[in-house]
Design a protein around this motif. Structure first.
Motif, PDB file in Angstrom:
ATOM      1  N   SER A 168      42.194  50.498  51.744  1.00 29.44           N
ATOM      2  CA  SER A 168      42.728  49.636  52.802  1.00 29.44           C
ATOM      3  C   SER A 168      42.914  50.483  54.058  1.00 29.44           C
ATOM      4  O   SER A 168      42.443  51.612  54.118  1.00 29.44           O
ATOM      5  N   SER A 169      43.630  49.977  55.023  1.00 31.55           N
ATOM      6  CA  SER A 169      43.865  50.727  56.254  1.00 31.55           C
ATOM      7  C   SER A 169      44.976  51.760  56.086  1.00 31.55           C
ATOM      8  O   SER A 169      45.268  52.513  57.007  1.00 31.55           O
ATOM      9  N   THR A 170      45.619  51.800  54.914  1.00 26.25           N
ATOM     10  CA  THR A 170      46.655  52.798  54.640  1.00 26.25           C
ATOM     11  C   THR A 170      46.136  53.774  53.595  1.00 26.25           C
ATOM     12  O   THR A 170      44.935  53.856  53.354  1.00 26.25           O
ATOM     13  N   HIS A 171      47.015  54.493  52.953  1.00 29.69           N
ATOM     14  CA  HIS A 171      46.622  55.535  52.008  1.00 29.69           C
ATOM     15  C   HIS A 171      46.448  55.008  50.588  1.00 29.69           C
ATOM     16  O   HIS A 171      47.309  54.314  50.066  1.00 29.69           O
ATOM     17  N   GLU A 172      45.319  55.387  49.981  1.00 29.46           N
ATOM     18  CA  GLU A 172      45.071  55.155  48.564  1.00 29.46           C
ATOM     19  C   GLU A 172      44.743  56.507  47.934  1.00 29.46           C
ATOM     20  O   GLU A 172      44.066  57.324  48.557  1.00 29.46           O
ATOM     21  N   TRP A 173      45.187  56.733  46.725  1.00 27.22           N
ATOM     22  CA  TRP A 173      44.944  58.009  46.067  1.00 27.22           C
ATOM     23  C   TRP A 173      45.088  57.816  44.571  1.00 27.22           C
ATOM     24  O   TRP A 173      45.508  56.776  44.099  1.00 27.22           O
TER      25      TRP A 173
END
Length: 188
Positions: free
Chosen positions: A94-99
């Motif tokens: 998405s437009s934020t953080h993925e981990w």
């Protein structure tokens, strides 16, 4: 993170510097009755961590922090080793953080995300070759305002192991998937 191939002949693991200024994925392989010296994986570049093999051993999920973003990427096993990392499309990223991601035999992906300023563990199912809208796991796993990460799902999707707690005091928990949903998380 540390992950091994289904036959345990290949290992990928993360090495970081103090304060996490850099992170690289390292690789070693068992060949001719010995382990090769660990070296940076061919695809590792700026900031990669949390490698995870898919259950079939043909893909490797990696969190990549290139360009100040945090995204889930994939490397495919080839005849010559491993491919360059490819960023997964929405709805995984998405437009934020993925981990920190993990995947089941049926390709359901579980991953940590901070989408919509709502940190937690999410999942997305594969339908007709495409991932559908990511959904946050229920409150028996995701507690309000508590960091969650390091998901590991059983290949058959029957249980999930994950970290929960503050940066200073993170504990591992397990939850089992039943017909009615996920069980309350138990501290390991």
């Amino acid at each position: 993170g540390l992950t091994h191939s289904p036959d345990s002949s290949e290992y990928f693991f993360t090495v970081t510097t103090t304060g996490w200024a850099t992170a690289k994925v390292m690789y070693t392989k068992y060949s001719d009755n010995s382990w090769t010296p660990a070296s940076a994986a061919a695809f590792t570049d700026e900031y990669e961590l949390a490698p995870m093999f898919t259950p079939d051993g043909n893909r490797l999920l990696v969190a990549s922090g290139k360009g100040g973003e945090a995204n889930i990427t994939v490397s495919n096993k080839t005849d010559n080793g491993w491919s360059a990392l490819t960023k997964l499309a929405a709805p995984i990223n998405s437009s934020t953080h993925e981990w920190e991601s993990t995947i089941t035999n049926d390709s359901t992906m579980y991953f940590s995300s901070n989408r919509n300023n709502n940190q937690g563990i999410y999942y997305s199912e594969l339908e007709n070759g495409n991932y559908i809208t990511a959904k946050k796991l229920p409150s028996c796993i995701n507690q309000f305002n508590t960091p969650h990460d390091v998901p590991f799902v059983a290949a058959d999707g029957s249980y999930l192991v994950f970290g929960r707690g503050s940066e200073a005091a993170r504990n591992l928990y397990i939850s089992y998937k039943r017909e009615y949903g996920w069980t309350n998380a138990q501290n390991l």
